[in-house]
Design a protein around this motif. Structure first.
Motif, PDB file in Angstrom:
ATOM      1  N   THR A 242       0.832  -1.203   0.000  1.00  0.00           N
ATOM      2  CA  THR A 242       0.000   0.000   0.000  1.00  0.00           C
ATOM      3  C   THR A 242       0.863   1.247   0.000  1.00  0.00           C
ATOM      4  O   THR A 242       0.636   2.178  -0.781  1.00  0.00           O
ATOM      5  CB  THR A 242      -0.927  -0.022   1.227  1.00  0.00           C
ATOM      6  OG1 THR A 242      -1.780  -1.169   1.141  1.00  0.00           O
ATOM      7  CG2 THR A 242      -1.787   1.236   1.309  1.00  0.00           C
TER       8      THR A 242
ATOM      9  N   LYS B  74     -15.776   7.002  10.644  1.00  0.00           N
ATOM     10  CA  LYS B  74     -15.951   8.465  10.660  1.00  0.00           C
ATOM     11  C   LYS B  74     -16.232   9.009   9.257  1.00  0.00           C
ATOM     12  O   LYS B  74     -15.822   8.402   8.257  1.00  0.00           O
ATOM     13  CB  LYS B  74     -14.672   9.136  11.182  1.00  0.00           C
ATOM     14  CG  LYS B  74     -14.196   8.690  12.556  1.00  0.00           C
ATOM     15  CD  LYS B  74     -14.977   9.344  13.684  1.00  0.00           C
ATOM     16  CE  LYS B  74     -14.315   9.125  15.051  1.00  0.00           C
ATOM     17  NZ  LYS B  74     -14.180   7.707  15.444  1.00  0.00           N
TER      18      LYS B  74
ATOM     19  N   GLY C 125      -9.181   3.669  -4.233  1.00  0.00           N
ATOM     20  CA  GLY C 125      -7.761   3.318  -4.140  1.00  0.00           C
ATOM     21  C   GLY C 125      -7.408   2.413  -2.971  1.00  0.00           C
ATOM     22  O   GLY C 125      -6.248   2.008  -2.834  1.00  0.00           O
ATOM     23  N   LEU C 126      -8.361   2.090  -2.117  1.00  0.00           N
ATOM     24  CA  LEU C 126      -8.048   1.206  -0.976  1.00  0.00           C
ATOM     25  C   LEU C 126      -7.657  -0.183  -1.474  1.00  0.00           C
ATOM     26  O   LEU C 126      -8.219  -0.671  -2.457  1.00  0.00           O
ATOM     27  CB  LEU C 126      -9.266   1.084  -0.050  1.00  0.00           C
ATOM     28  CG  LEU C 126      -9.787   2.356   0.604  1.00  0.00           C
ATOM     29  CD1 LEU C 126     -11.059   2.038   1.411  1.00  0.00           C
ATOM     30  CD2 LEU C 126      -8.734   2.965   1.516  1.00  0.00           C
ATOM     31  N   PRO C 127      -6.705  -0.826  -0.801  1.00  0.00           N
ATOM     32  CA  PRO C 127      -6.254  -2.159  -1.259  1.00  0.00           C
ATOM     33  C   PRO C 127      -7.249  -3.256  -0.870  1.00  0.00           C
ATOM     34  O   PRO C 127      -7.027  -4.013   0.061  1.00  0.00           O
ATOM     35  CB  PRO C 127      -4.915  -2.332  -0.532  1.00  0.00           C
ATOM     36  CG  PRO C 127      -5.062  -1.522   0.736  1.00  0.00           C
ATOM     37  CD  PRO C 127      -5.956  -0.358   0.376  1.00  0.00           C
TER      38      PRO C 127
ATOM     39  N   ASP D 163     -15.987   7.536   5.309  1.00  0.00           N
ATOM     40  CA  ASP D 163     -15.054   6.426   5.068  1.00  0.00           C
ATOM     41  C   ASP D 163     -15.763   5.113   4.749  1.00  0.00           C
ATOM     42  O   ASP D 163     -16.864   4.859   5.222  1.00  0.00           O
ATOM     43  CB  ASP D 163     -14.162   6.208   6.299  1.00  0.00           C
ATOM     44  CG  ASP D 163     -12.977   7.160   6.309  1.00  0.00           C
ATOM     45  OD1 ASP D 163     -12.866   7.981   5.384  1.00  0.00           O
ATOM     46  OD2 ASP D 163     -12.173   7.067   7.249  1.00  0.00           O
TER      47      ASP D 163
ATOM     48  N   VAL E  23      -9.556  -3.106   6.122  1.00  0.00           N
ATOM     49  CA  VAL E  23      -9.038  -1.987   5.335  1.00  0.00           C
ATOM     50  C   VAL E  23     -10.066  -0.864   5.432  1.00  0.00           C
ATOM     51  O   VAL E  23     -11.273  -1.113   5.327  1.00  0.00           O
ATOM     52  CB  VAL E  23      -8.839  -2.389   3.863  1.00  0.00           C
ATOM     53  CG1 VAL E  23      -8.377  -1.192   3.036  1.00  0.00           C
ATOM     54  CG2 VAL E  23      -7.835  -3.525   3.757  1.00  0.00           C
ATOM     55  N   GLN E  24      -9.600   0.348   5.662  1.00  0.00           N
ATOM     56  CA  GLN E  24     -10.504   1.457   5.954  1.00  0.00           C
ATOM     57  C   GLN E  24      -9.970   2.765   5.392  1.00  0.00           C
ATOM     58  O   GLN E  24      -8.759   2.975   5.349  1.00  0.00           O
ATOM     59  CB  GLN E  24     -10.596   1.538   7.487  1.00  0.00           C
ATOM     60  CG  GLN E  24     -11.530   2.570   8.040  1.00  0.00           C
ATOM     61  CD  GLN E  24     -11.553   2.534   9.568  1.00  0.00           C
ATOM     62  OE1 GLN E  24     -11.316   1.471  10.171  1.00  0.00           O
ATOM     63  NE2 GLN E  24     -11.820   3.651  10.187  1.00  0.00           N
ATOM     64  N   GLY E  25     -10.870   3.645   4.970  1.00  0.00           N
ATOM     65  CA  GLY E  25     -10.469   4.957   4.468  1.00  0.00           C
ATOM     66  C   GLY E  25     -11.436   5.453   3.411  1.00  0.00           C
ATOM     67  O   GLY E  25     -12.474   4.813   3.168  1.00  0.00           O
ATOM     68  N   ALA E  26     -11.086   6.565   2.783  1.00  0.00           N
ATOM     69  CA  ALA E  26     -11.949   7.129   1.756  1.00  0.00           C
ATOM     70  C   ALA E  26     -12.118   6.135   0.606  1.00  0.00           C
ATOM     71  O   ALA E  26     -11.137   5.601   0.105  1.00  0.00           O
ATOM     72  CB  ALA E  26     -11.363   8.434   1.235  1.00  0.00           C
TER      73      ALA E  26
ATOM     74  N   TYR F 299      -5.582  11.462   0.788  1.00  0.00           N
ATOM     75  CA  TYR F 299      -6.575  10.951   1.739  1.00  0.00           C
ATOM     76  C   TYR F 299      -6.994  11.997   2.763  1.00  0.00           C
ATOM     77  O   TYR F 299      -7.976  11.804   3.485  1.00  0.00           O
ATOM     78  CB  TYR F 299      -6.090   9.652   2.393  1.00  0.00           C
ATOM     79  CG  TYR F 299      -6.322   8.455   1.495  1.00  0.00           C
ATOM     80  CD1 TYR F 299      -7.543   7.797   1.505  1.00  0.00           C
ATOM     81  CD2 TYR F 299      -5.363   8.024   0.594  1.00  0.00           C
ATOM     82  CE1 TYR F 299      -7.798   6.736   0.652  1.00  0.00           C
ATOM     83  CE2 TYR F 299      -5.595   6.967  -0.267  1.00  0.00           C
ATOM     84  CZ  TYR F 299      -6.819   6.322  -0.231  1.00  0.00           C
ATOM     85  OH  TYR F 299      -7.078   5.278  -1.078  1.00  0.00           O
TER      86      TYR F 299
ATOM     87  N   SER G 128      -8.606  12.008   6.876  1.00  0.00           N
ATOM     88  CA  SER G 128      -9.035  10.673   7.244  1.00  0.00           C
ATOM     89  C   SER G 128      -8.067   9.642   6.658  1.00  0.00           C
ATOM     90  O   SER G 128      -8.074   9.398   5.459  1.00  0.00           O
ATOM     91  CB  SER G 128     -10.440  10.506   6.669  1.00  0.00           C
ATOM     92  OG  SER G 128     -10.967   9.289   7.003  1.00  0.00           O
ATOM     93  N   PRO G 129      -7.224   9.036   7.494  1.00  0.00           N
ATOM     94  CA  PRO G 129      -6.152   8.204   6.932  1.00  0.00           C
ATOM     95  C   PRO G 129      -6.638   6.906   6.291  1.00  0.00           C
ATOM     96  O   PRO G 129      -7.741   6.449   6.576  1.00  0.00           O
ATOM     97  CB  PRO G 129      -5.297   7.880   8.159  1.00  0.00           C
ATOM     98  CG  PRO G 129      -6.235   7.920   9.307  1.00  0.00           C
ATOM     99  CD  PRO G 129      -7.208   9.022   8.969  1.00  0.00           C
ATOM    100  N   LEU G 130      -5.790   6.336   5.453  1.00  0.00           N
ATOM    101  CA  LEU G 130      -5.996   4.983   4.947  1.00  0.00           C
ATOM    102  C   LEU G 130      -5.483   4.050   6.039  1.00  0.00           C
ATOM    103  O   LEU G 130      -4.331   4.165   6.467  1.00  0.00           O
ATOM    104  CB  LEU G 130      -5.206   4.805   3.641  1.00  0.00           C
ATOM    105  CG  LEU G 130      -5.427   3.556   2.799  1.00  0.00           C
ATOM    106  CD1 LEU G 130      -4.725   3.706   1.444  1.00  0.00           C
ATOM    107  CD2 LEU G 130      -4.979   2.272   3.451  1.00  0.00           C
ATOM    108  N   ILE G 131      -6.331   3.143   6.503  1.00  0.00           N
ATOM    109  CA  ILE G 131      -5.987   2.282   7.643  1.00  0.00           C
ATOM    110  C   ILE G 131      -5.999   0.809   7.263  1.00  0.00           C
ATOM    111  O   ILE G 131      -6.906   0.348   6.574  1.00  0.00           O
ATOM    112  CB  ILE G 131      -6.987   2.506   8.802  1.00  0.00           C
ATOM    113  CG1 ILE G 131      -6.931   3.961   9.286  1.00  0.00           C
ATOM    114  CG2 ILE G 131      -6.723   1.542   9.955  1.00  0.00           C
ATOM    115  CD1 ILE G 131      -7.938   4.294  10.372  1.00  0.00           C
ATOM    116  N   VAL G 132      -4.985   0.089   7.718  1.00  0.00           N
ATOM    117  CA  VAL G 132      -4.933  -1.364   7.555  1.00  0.00           C
ATOM    118  C   VAL G 132      -4.797  -1.957   8.955  1.00  0.00           C
ATOM    119  O   VAL G 132      -4.008  -1.460   9.764  1.00  0.00           O
ATOM    120  CB  VAL G 132      -3.735  -1.791   6.686  1.00  0.00           C
ATOM    121  CG1 VAL G 132      -3.647  -3.300   6.598  1.00  0.00           C
ATOM    122  CG2 VAL G 132      -3.837  -1.174   5.293  1.00  0.00           C
ATOM    123  N   GLN G 133      -5.558  -2.989   9.241  1.00  0.00           N
ATOM    124  CA  GLN G 133      -5.644  -3.511  10.604  1.00  0.00           C
ATOM    125  C   GLN G 133      -5.833  -5.020  10.605  1.00  0.00           C
ATOM    126  O   GLN G 133      -6.487  -5.557   9.728  1.00  0.00           O
ATOM    127  CB  GLN G 133      -6.850  -2.822  11.252  1.00  0.00           C
ATOM    128  CG  GLN G 133      -7.111  -3.151  12.686  1.00  0.00           C
ATOM    129  CD  GLN G 133      -8.318  -2.369  13.212  1.00  0.00           C
ATOM    130  OE1 GLN G 133      -8.606  -1.258  12.747  1.00  0.00           O
ATOM    131  NE2 GLN G 133      -9.032  -2.933  14.166  1.00  0.00           N
TER     132      GLN G 133
END
Lengths: 372, 372
Positions: free
Chosen positions: A158, B326, B152-154, B329, B346-349, A339, A342-347
């Motif tokens: 990513t 939030k 664009g999120l993976p 997203d 996976v999280q984000g716009a 972005y 609001s960040p791009l988050i991977v968890q």
């Protein structure tokens, strides 16, 4: 997309290595496995036919009558073997060995691609980092190391996509250790249970050790070095020339008074015995966060704009994604220009044999697609 | 990794298309842009030299004196042009056009690879889906469509990695619409503000429309079809033979009483006027969730084990990742055998020109790496 054979050598048959071999055995169009090595033994497919070793557990591999058995090979010997095969070769390094890591430039310059979860090569000196990527270009070889950060989670891929497509990564922040995630999620939960309130810090550490969530010596988690290595890798991909994995502030959770204990198992035992002496210190850190309506978490952050990397205890709003983390999960937030706020988050799980091997296998698939 | 030229044709110069051209212009080792088309105009590099169009905005491109200008080309004409170039070609489809989507098998069978955020081809009949991937194999071409789900999120790359490495994906669940994320995060927040409590459902919808978070006609978001298309794609990659994007239960947020309104802008206006009549209905859904200490969210889910796909209103614990979302997203949770109880998230716009184009550009880079 020719049908030309690609050869694979695998070093390291531990938790990750075994899962990797099992995943490899089930790949359609699998590459030809021709070398499998562990600390003192090397099994290789015999010249000049280099017939693939069609077995995927150590017992099967070592009882295969047509293979060549040797003692430990040096990285040089492995590189020589792989480079004289009649096709492109990939080294899968499932060890955490530093000697093998230091030899990556040698492999790459000989055209041997590398896939690995071994952090050593990528988190040591910036010289080695630069040599690795220069050698890859020279040798027309590929290097994939997704599992060095967050195991199988799509973290490096990513970040590389963000950078390659021209986004400006401003900040990376997260919980990069399953162990430290578990410790703080239990020590300072967002909503503490009224029936079984969280234990003292030393009790939570002892419990994590019992459950196998820590290294045999918990100081190897608490010193923050593993997190620092992962941050070094992320910062470098984001464009920072981090000299080494100890060239920035790392807040160790080992009390200064206990830093001089021996590094052996007796030292580890004494550490665990004496840790309760320092419980009040951690309790006051936790209370200070609570006074602001927050919780304390052990995080790594890369401020790409300011060029600063650090590993530290920080306070987070109870409604934040980092505070809400569960179990031993990792979380990685990418703040970028595109972005915005609001960040791009991977968890998800960032450790464990199966998911780490998954990152390795997925990388290998990508290398096979590109090498053809 | 030869230096052989790869040619790119781009169709669609809207919000995504413009961002894509801008990202393309800054790629090192960019491929040769030889065709740019929008609804009624086609600009192409002239035979037989096919000199790359070194301009990356429509105004620059159309004022370039050395290009060939034509009216709209049919997919057939575009495919013919791209297939007779002296090197491998990639079609980047930045439209949401169904005619072009239906022609993907034609392009692929001619060896033209496809990169696109256009959901149409992948969420229509399973026959078209199968034809696309069969034609790609036959034509030795590649298809990448990361931006069809979560921009664009993976998301798709992660799901494909899980599947390819042999993990068993059991369940996929998430919020797949930025609009519906915004609506429910504001209508039923986890911690409502005491000073400005959430508005009625119709007020939240009207506010979202004003802020530009909805389609011009909000019914295009509220009918759930966009979410259903994304779920269809995920379910198919996970291995389910979903016949079509309306072949499973989709809970529409358009009150049945308003379904017969005209689909034109007058109908949209009447819809917004009459929506308040149904506020009590949504209020009771929200209250029912609150009574269980939960919040209501509009989610899509794929139960891979049971083979069931659905789009629906569901209740979530306030501490869950979905409830904590939030703004606008997206969030996508993959439950798999390897990841166990704790999903990979996976999280984000999940919408917007720049991040959608980023997914397209990242896909194009991967195609270039594989085609060489």
């Amino acid at each position: 997309m020719s049908a030309k054979t690609i050869y694979v050598g695998v070093v390291g048959i531990g938790g990750v290595g075994n899962h990797f071999l099992s995943q490899l055995s089930r790949l359609p169009n699998a590459p030809a496995l021709v070398l499998v090595a562990r600390s003192s033994q090397t099994i290789s497919s015999t010249a000049p036919s280099y017939t693939p070793i069609n077995s995927f557990t150590w017992d099967e591999i070592s009882s295969n009558p047509s293979v060549t058995k040797s003692g430990a090979w040096t990285p040089d010997q492995i590189a020589t073997y792989l480079s004289q095969l009649p096709g492109r070769a990939v080294l899968v390094d499932n060890t955490s060995d530093v000697t093998l890591a230091n030899a990556y430039p040698l492999f790459l310059s000989k055209g041997i691609s590398i896939v690995t979860p071994n952090k050593k090569a990528f988190s040591s000196s910036i010289d080695l980092w630069n040599q690795i990527f220069t050698s890859a270009t020279t040798g027309n070889a590929l290097v994939y190391h997704e599992s060095t950060v967050g195991a199988g989670l799509p973290v490096l891929s990513t970040l590389r996509d963000l950078v390659a497509t021209g986004d400006k990564v401003t900040r990376i922040e997260g919980v990069f250790s399953g162990t430290l995630s578990f410790l703080f999620n239990n020590f300072a939960p967002v909503t503490p249970s009224s029936t079984s309130p969280p234990g003292k810090w030393s009790q939570v550490v002892a419990q994590a050790k019992e459950l196998g969530y820590t290294e045999p010596d918990p100081r190897d988690d608490l010193n923050g070095m593993d997190v620092a290595r992962k941050l070094t890798i992320l910062a470098r991909i984001a464009g920072l020339q981090v000299a080494n994995s100890d060239s920035f502030p790392i807040e160790s959770l080992i009390p200064a008074e206990l830093e001089s204990l021996a590094s052996d198992s007796a030292g580890a035992a004494e550490f665990m015995t004496r840790l309760p002496e320092f419980d009040e210190r951690m309790e006051s850190v936790k209370k200070a966060a609570e006074a602001e309506g927050k919780v304390v978490r052990y995080v790594g952050s890369v401020d790409v704009v300011a060029g600063k990397v650090k590993v530290s205890l920080e306070k987070f709003d109870k409604g934040s994604a980092i505070a809400g983390l569960k179990g031993s999960d990792n979380i990685i937030s990418f703040y970028t220009e595109r972005y915005g706020a609001s960040p791009l988050i991977v968890q998800g799980a960032g450790a464990g044999g199966a998911v780490t091997a998954m990152g390795v296998t997925a990388d290998l698939i990508k290398v096979l697609q590109r090498l053809h």
